[in-house]
Design a protein around this motif. Sequence first.
Motif, PDB file in Angstrom:
ATOM      1  N   MET A 182     -37.685  18.664  25.573  1.00 56.05           N
ATOM      2  CA  MET A 182     -35.990  18.497  25.677  1.00 56.05           C
ATOM      3  C   MET A 182     -35.276  19.975  26.341  1.00 56.05           C
ATOM      4  O   MET A 182     -34.255  19.840  26.183  1.00 56.05           O
ATOM      5  CB  MET A 182     -36.508  18.870  24.100  1.00 56.05           C
ATOM      6  N   ASN A 183     -36.242  21.146  26.747  1.00 59.91           N
ATOM      7  CA  ASN A 183     -35.669  22.193  27.354  1.00 59.91           C
ATOM      8  C   ASN A 183     -35.314  21.793  28.863  1.00 59.91           C
ATOM      9  O   ASN A 183     -35.069  22.873  29.325  1.00 59.91           O
ATOM     10  CB  ASN A 183     -36.171  23.584  27.215  1.00 59.91           C
ATOM     11  N   GLU A 184     -35.638  20.634  28.885  1.00 60.33           N
ATOM     12  CA  GLU A 184     -35.236  20.320  30.611  1.00 60.33           C
ATOM     13  C   GLU A 184     -33.701  20.064  30.900  1.00 60.33           C
ATOM     14  O   GLU A 184     -33.455  19.734  29.995  1.00 60.33           O
ATOM     15  CB  GLU A 184     -36.185  19.086  31.233  1.00 60.33           C
ATOM     16  N   ASN A 185     -33.070  20.236  32.208  1.00 62.39           N
ATOM     17  CA  ASN A 185     -31.802  20.194  32.389  1.00 62.39           C
ATOM     18  C   ASN A 185     -31.692  19.316  31.997  1.00 62.39           C
ATOM     19  O   ASN A 185     -30.511  18.619  32.357  1.00 62.39           O
ATOM     20  CB  ASN A 185     -31.866  20.643  33.990  1.00 62.39           C
ATOM     21  N   TYR A 186     -32.247  18.221  32.391  1.00 59.27           N
ATOM     22  CA  TYR A 186     -31.694  16.761  32.631  1.00 59.27           C
ATOM     23  C   TYR A 186     -31.616  16.087  30.996  1.00 59.27           C
ATOM     24  O   TYR A 186     -31.325  15.173  31.125  1.00 59.27           O
ATOM     25  CB  TYR A 186     -33.177  15.280  33.148  1.00 59.27           C
ATOM     26  N   VAL A 187     -32.575  16.908  30.616  1.00 52.57           N
ATOM     27  CA  VAL A 187     -32.077  16.010  29.056  1.00 52.57           C
ATOM     28  C   VAL A 187     -30.882  17.180  28.519  1.00 52.57           C
ATOM     29  O   VAL A 187     -29.526  16.549  27.821  1.00 52.57           O
ATOM     30  CB  VAL A 187     -32.674  16.902  27.670  1.00 52.57           C
ATOM     31  N   LEU A 188     -30.306  17.905  29.195  1.00 49.73           N
ATOM     32  CA  LEU A 188     -29.112  18.277  28.427  1.00 49.73           C
ATOM     33  C   LEU A 188     -27.713  17.569  29.839  1.00 49.73           C
ATOM     34  O   LEU A 188     -26.969  17.022  28.975  1.00 49.73           O
ATOM     35  CB  LEU A 188     -29.050  20.071  29.544  1.00 49.73           C
ATOM     36  N   THR A 189     -28.222  16.889  30.666  1.00 47.16           N
ATOM     37  CA  THR A 189     -27.558  16.057  31.304  1.00 47.16           C
ATOM     38  C   THR A 189     -27.520  14.608  30.543  1.00 47.16           C
ATOM     39  O   THR A 189     -26.308  14.503  31.073  1.00 47.16           O
ATOM     40  CB  THR A 189     -27.953  15.823  32.930  1.00 47.16           C
ATOM     41  N   ALA A 190     -28.308  14.472  30.102  1.00 46.99           N
ATOM     42  CA  ALA A 190     -28.092  12.970  29.401  1.00 46.99           C
ATOM     43  C   ALA A 190     -27.540  12.862  28.304  1.00 46.99           C
ATOM     44  O   ALA A 190     -26.422  12.677  28.121  1.00 46.99           O
ATOM     45  CB  ALA A 190     -29.348  12.793  29.071  1.00 46.99           C
ATOM     46  N   VAL A 249     -33.042  10.177  23.225  1.00 44.53           N
ATOM     47  CA  VAL A 249     -34.904   9.938  23.038  1.00 44.53           C
ATOM     48  C   VAL A 249     -35.612   9.161  23.406  1.00 44.53           C
ATOM     49  O   VAL A 249     -36.840   9.886  24.261  1.00 44.53           O
ATOM     50  CB  VAL A 249     -35.065  10.646  21.488  1.00 44.53           C
ATOM     51  N   THR A 250     -35.071   8.405  23.630  1.00 43.89           N
ATOM     52  CA  THR A 250     -35.865   6.850  23.867  1.00 43.89           C
ATOM     53  C   THR A 250     -36.167   7.346  25.221  1.00 43.89           C
ATOM     54  O   THR A 250     -37.029   7.040  25.885  1.00 43.89           O
ATOM     55  CB  THR A 250     -35.670   5.670  23.307  1.00 43.89           C
ATOM     56  N   ALA A 251     -34.771   7.550  26.471  1.00 47.87           N
ATOM     57  CA  ALA A 251     -35.110   6.603  27.397  1.00 47.87           C
ATOM     58  C   ALA A 251     -35.746   8.002  28.187  1.00 47.87           C
ATOM     59  O   ALA A 251     -35.719   8.171  29.352  1.00 47.87           O
ATOM     60  CB  ALA A 251     -33.298   6.030  27.731  1.00 47.87           C
ATOM     61  N   HIS A 252     -34.759   9.703  27.967  1.00 48.28           N
ATOM     62  CA  HIS A 252     -34.897  10.062  28.279  1.00 48.28           C
ATOM     63  C   HIS A 252     -36.631  11.485  27.931  1.00 48.28           C
ATOM     64  O   HIS A 252     -36.979  11.551  28.927  1.00 48.28           O
ATOM     65  CB  HIS A 252     -33.597  11.216  28.270  1.00 48.28           C
ATOM     66  N   ILE A 253     -36.660  11.571  26.796  1.00 49.73           N
ATOM     67  CA  ILE A 253     -37.633  12.292  26.099  1.00 49.73           C
ATOM     68  C   ILE A 253     -38.411  11.536  26.245  1.00 49.73           C
ATOM     69  O   ILE A 253     -39.789  12.208  27.090  1.00 49.73           O
ATOM     70  CB  ILE A 253     -37.404  12.893  24.661  1.00 49.73           C
ATOM     71  N   LEU A 254     -38.973  10.570  25.175  1.00 47.18           N
ATOM     72  CA  LEU A 254     -40.109  10.377  25.224  1.00 47.18           C
ATOM     73  C   LEU A 254     -41.181   9.674  26.577  1.00 47.18           C
ATOM     74  O   LEU A 254     -42.066  10.212  26.314  1.00 47.18           O
ATOM     75  CB  LEU A 254     -39.851   9.396  24.646  1.00 47.18           C
ATOM     76  N   VAL A 294     -38.333  10.037  35.726  1.00 43.93           N
ATOM     77  CA  VAL A 294     -38.658   9.238  35.673  1.00 43.93           C
ATOM     78  C   VAL A 294     -38.148   8.004  35.742  1.00 43.93           C
ATOM     79  O   VAL A 294     -38.117   7.183  35.245  1.00 43.93           O
ATOM     80  CB  VAL A 294     -40.669   8.730  34.674  1.00 43.93           C
ATOM     81  N   MET A 295     -36.892   8.101  35.922  1.00 43.49           N
ATOM     82  CA  MET A 295     -35.597   7.429  35.568  1.00 43.49           C
ATOM     83  C   MET A 295     -35.030   6.886  37.132  1.00 43.49           C
ATOM     84  O   MET A 295     -34.936   7.919  38.030  1.00 43.49           O
ATOM     85  CB  MET A 295     -34.975   6.959  34.549  1.00 43.49           C
ATOM     86  N   ARG A 296     -35.468   5.328  37.474  1.00 45.04           N
ATOM     87  CA  ARG A 296     -34.761   5.209  39.283  1.00 45.04           C
ATOM     88  C   ARG A 296     -32.600   5.952  38.696  1.00 45.04           C
ATOM     89  O   ARG A 296     -32.274   5.594  37.528  1.00 45.04           O
ATOM     90  CB  ARG A 296     -34.257   3.639  38.784  1.00 45.04           C
TER      91      ARG A 296
END
Lengths: 326, 245, 271, 266
Positions: free
Chosen positions: A217-225, A236-241, D102-104
Motif C-alpha cells: 500500500m505504500n508503493e508508488n504505483y498504488v498512489l498512481t492508481a 485492492v483487488t487489481a493492484h495491491i492483492l 505485475v500488470m501489463r
Amino acid sequence: MKRYIAKRLLLIIPMLIGISFIMFTVMHLAPGDTASIKYGMNPEVSGSARANFDKMYDLDKPVLVQYGLWVKRLISLDFGSSLIDDQAVMAKITSRLPATLLLQIISLFIIFLIAVPIGVISAVKRNSFFDRIMTIFVFIGYATPSFWLALLLILFFGFKLGWLPISGMSPWYTAYLDSFDRTKDLIAHLVLPVVATAFGSLAALSRYSRSSVIEVMNENYVLTARAKGLSSSRIVTAHILKNALLSIITIMGLSLPALISGSFIFETIFAWPGMGRLGYEAIMNYDYPVVMGVGVIATFLTLIGIFLSDIAYAFVDPRIRVGGEK
Amino acid sequence: MNAIIEVTDIKKYFAKKSFFYGAEKMPVKAVDGVSFTIDKGKTFGLVGESGSGKSTIAKLVTGILVPDSGKMSIEGDIDIVFQDPFSSLNPRMTIRDIVGESLFVKGVNREEIEDKVVKILHRVKMKNMECLDKYPHQFSGGERQRIAIARALVTQPDIVVLDEPVSSLDVSIQAGILNLLKDLQEELALTYLFISHDLRVVEFMSDVVGVMKSGKIVEIASRQEIYSNPQNEYTRHLLSSIPKI
Amino acid sequence: MNKRIIFGIVIIFVMTLSAVLAPFVARYDPLKMDLSEDARLEKPSREHFFGTDNLGRDVFSRMVYGARISLSVGFIAVFISLGMGIFLGGISGYYGGWIDSVIMRIVEIMYCFPTFFLIMMVITFLGPSIVNVMIVIGLTSWAGICRLVRAEFLSLRERDFVQAAKVQGVSNFRIIFRHILPNAMGPVYVSATLSVGGAILVESALSFLGLGIQIPEASWGSILTAGKVYIDYAWWLTLFPGLAILITVLSFNLMGEGLREVLDPKLRERK
Amino acid sequence: MENILKIKDLTVTIGGKEVLSDVDLTLLPGKISAIVGESGSGKTMMSLAILDLLPDVAARISGEILFRGKNIFDMDNKEKQNMRGNSISMVFQEPFTALNPVMRVGEQITETIAAHKIISEEKIQGCLKGLLKMVKLSEDIASCYPHELSGGMRQRIMLAIALSCDPEILILDEPTTALDVSVQKEILDLVMGIQKERCFSILFITHDFSIVNMVADEVHVMKNGRVIEKGAKEIIFKSPENEYTRHLIDCIPKLGDERERLPESE
C-alpha cells in the motif's frame, strides 16, 4: 519459464542428497559404532533384522562408502526394511502417507483461505476494531505451545463436551457405515487435528499477509492508481492483492517445513495413523531404516511443496515469467 | 607534459547474472577500452548519461575494482568523494572518527589526528566545530558533503576522484560545494577527476572534458573545444538537449 | 518508548528475576514429595497457588525452578545460533564467491528441512539432557539469522562509506567490525529476540514427546507433560505451565515486534 | 480570464510541522504554470493536495482548493474519484516505481478509461491505440510489463495514462528528474506538443529553473511551504523581486558561463 521450472526441479536433487547426508551422519553420532551396541539398546530387534541391518548399512565400511551405497539403493526407492517387524520401509511409508497428506493439505488450504483475508482486511482497515482484535489473536496464536492447545482441545471438545472424537482416523466401525456416514465420521475425526495443526501457522501467515499488504500500500504505483481515480475495491483487488500475494506465496512455501514438523507432534497426540507418528515411533525404537526413510520422504514432500510455491510465484510475477530484466 | 594519471585502453566487463544461477553469455561492457591522461593540478571532467560507465571508471581508478585489461599509472595518493552524502558516511560513527579514520589506520597518534581533523574541517568551511562528536544524520546534505570532502582530503592526497559530488544536492547548495572544490584545488594543488551527468557543471569545473557513451569515450578535448566546437554527433546531441536559461 | 517493548521487557524481567531468585520466591522445595492422600493433586489454594501434582509437590515452586531451565534453554540456544549465524552470514556476505555458494546451499538445506525431525533424532541418539537440547536447538536454528546477516552485509558492502574506507586502505577486519557489523545488527536483534521464544517452544515440545529435560529436573514443558495424564481431573497441572510458556513467548515476540517497529525504517514515517 | 483551479489560503500540517502555509495559487485554462522550489519547499505536497491524496498520517488541512468553483475537500468519495484521472490527472517523478510491476502497461492505461467512461471494450482498445500513438510508442508496447521498458518509455506510458480521459488539468511532478537529459528533452517536447494541440492546463512542478524557462507561462517560487514570488515567466526571469528567486536563477552554471565562482547564499 521452462528453463526456470527445469532448474528449480533439478535443484531438488542436491538438496535431497545434502539433507540425507546430514541425517546419515547424525545416525552415526549414536553412541558406539557397531551394530551390536545399537541393538543392545533395543531388545526387540530380531536376529534376521540384525542381518538385514548389517547388509543395509555395510557397517564394516567407512561412513562415506556406506552413504554411497545407501544412495545407490535409494535410487531404486529401496530403504531396506524395519528392524522391528521386518516389513519393507517403503511399504510402511506408503501405507501411512495418505493420512498425512490428507491432514496437511486440508490444513494448508484452511490456513490460506482464512489467513490471507484476515491479513488483507486488517491491513486495509488498519487500526480498526477488527485489526486490533486480530492483532491480539495473532500474537497469542503465535505464542501458544501447539501441543498444549491440542490438549486443551481434547479436554474441552472431547472430554467435557463430548462433541468430537479425540483420536484415530477411521475406527473399526467405519467398515460398517455407508460412504456418506463414513465421510462424516472422517470429517469429525479431522476437526481437532486440523485445528491444532493450522492454529500457529494461521497466526503467522495472517500477520505476514497484513504486513505485506501494508508494504504494497505504500508503493508508488498504488498512489498512481488512486490518482487515476480507480475505486478502492479495484485498487485492492487489481493492484495491491496481486503484488502482496508474491511475498505471501514465498512464505507459504517456507512454512511447509514447520507444518511437517508439527505432524510429528500432532499425529502422536491424536493417534493419527500417518507418517509423522511412524517417524516418531521409529525414532523411539531406534529403527534406523524407517527413520531414514521417513526423513527422506518428509524432506522430499517439503521440497515439492516449495517447488510448487516457486512455480506459483513465477506465474504471478512477470519479471520471472517474461524475463528481460533491465 | 606532467601527466599524473595515465590510463591506457582499460576494459571492465561484468558478467550479467540472470535471475538464478549461471551467467548469461553477453557480458555488460561497462568500460570498453578507455584511455585518458590528467595533468597535475588540472581537472578532467567525465560526462555521460546513466549506464555510460563513468562511475565504473571512478571505481577502477581508485582501485575498488580491478580492470580486466589495460594499463593505469597513477603517481600519488588518491581518494574519492561520492554522490550521495547520506550513504557515504557511516551512520554509526562520529564525525571525528569518520574524518580521522584513514589517519588512525596509518598509525598516526591521537593528538595529531585531532589536530588534522579540526584543521581540515575548518578548511572545508564547516561552520561550527561542535560537530566533532555528532553523527552524520545531524547534518544537512550540504554539510555532509563537506564532511565527505574533509575525509578525502585529510591525508593530503594528490588526486581526488569526485563521483557526481553535487548531483543529489539542491542547486543553491551545489553552488557552494563547487566553489569550495575550486578553492581547495587552488590551495592544495589538487588534481581532480570530476564525474557528472550534468554538462553545465562539468563545463564550470573542468579543464579537459571527455564524453562517455556505452563504455567508450566518444570525444575528448579541452573545455573550449567541446563546448564551442563539438566534433562528435553524440556530444552535439547532449549539448542540444540541455534546457537553456 | 514503544508500548510493546515495555510490556515484553517487564514480563521477561520479572520471569528472569524470579528464576534467578528461585529459592526466595518458591515457598516449597520443588522436589519434596508428599504422598499422603490429601496432599496429592490438590486444587490451587492459598497454600499452593497452582495446586500440587500427583506426587504432592508444589506446582508453583516447581514452575519457578522450571523457569530457570526453560529460560536458559531459550537464551543459550539463541546465543549459539546467533554466533553461528553472524559468523557464517558475515563471511558469506562479505567475501561472496564460492564460500558464499557453499554456505548458502547449507542454509537452503536447513530451510527446506523439517528441522524438528532432525532435533528429535539427535536428542534420541545422543541421549536427552539439558545441554544437548540447548546445543541441538542452537545448531539447527542459525539459518534464519545467517540469511539476514548475509543480506545486510551484501547491501552494506556496496554502500559508499564502505567503498570509501576501502579506498583509504582500511583493513578488511576493521571494515567488517567497525563499518558493516554495527549497521547490520538492527534486524539481527529483532530476529534473535523472536528466536528466544521459538527456542522455548521447541524445548517444551521436545519435553512433551519425552525427549527433553529428564526427571527429577523440570522445565515448564516437562511439568505440563507429567500432568497431561491427569488432564481430566487435575486441569491445573497442564493449564499453568502452558500459560507460563505462552506468556513468556508472547513477551519475547512483543519485544521483538516492538524492536522491529523502532528499527525498521520502512515502518517509520516516510520523509 | 476565468480560472479553472483556485487554491485559497491552503495550510497543511503533518505531524505538527507546517508543510504548506497560506498558499494561494490560480491556474488559468490552457496555460502552463510552474512551481519551482528546492527539496522541502512543499511543492510535491501541493500536487498531492490538489487531488486530495495527502498521506492520512495526521494531515491537518485548512483553506480551500476550488476546482471549477467547487471545493475538493467538500466532495464525497465518488466525486473525488470522478475528478482524479478524469478532470485532473498526474504524472509522478519516478517512472520505475509508479507503474504496477505485475500488470501489463496496456491494461494500466485502459483501466483508467474504464473507470471513468462507459464505453465498449472495442472503443477502449481504439483509445489505447490512439494514446500510444500520441505518446509515440508502438502498439505492441501495450502487452509489455513495466520492467521490459526503459525509463523514458515508462514515463510515456504514465503520460498516456494521465491523458487517457482528456483531463482539463495535468499535474507533472518532476516528470523528468529521474531521466537522462536527452530523454528529458524528448519527454518535454512531447508534452509541450500535445498541450499545444489540446489546450489543457498544466501545473509543472520542478526544482530546475532552466526547465521552467523552457515550458512555463506563469511561475510560482516556493520556499519552506510558502509561495514567495509569483508572476509571468518573463518578468520573474528578468527582474525577480525576491532575493531567493534571483539566487536560484543565478546559482546554476550555464552553458558558456564565464564566471569563475558561483554566487552562494547564506
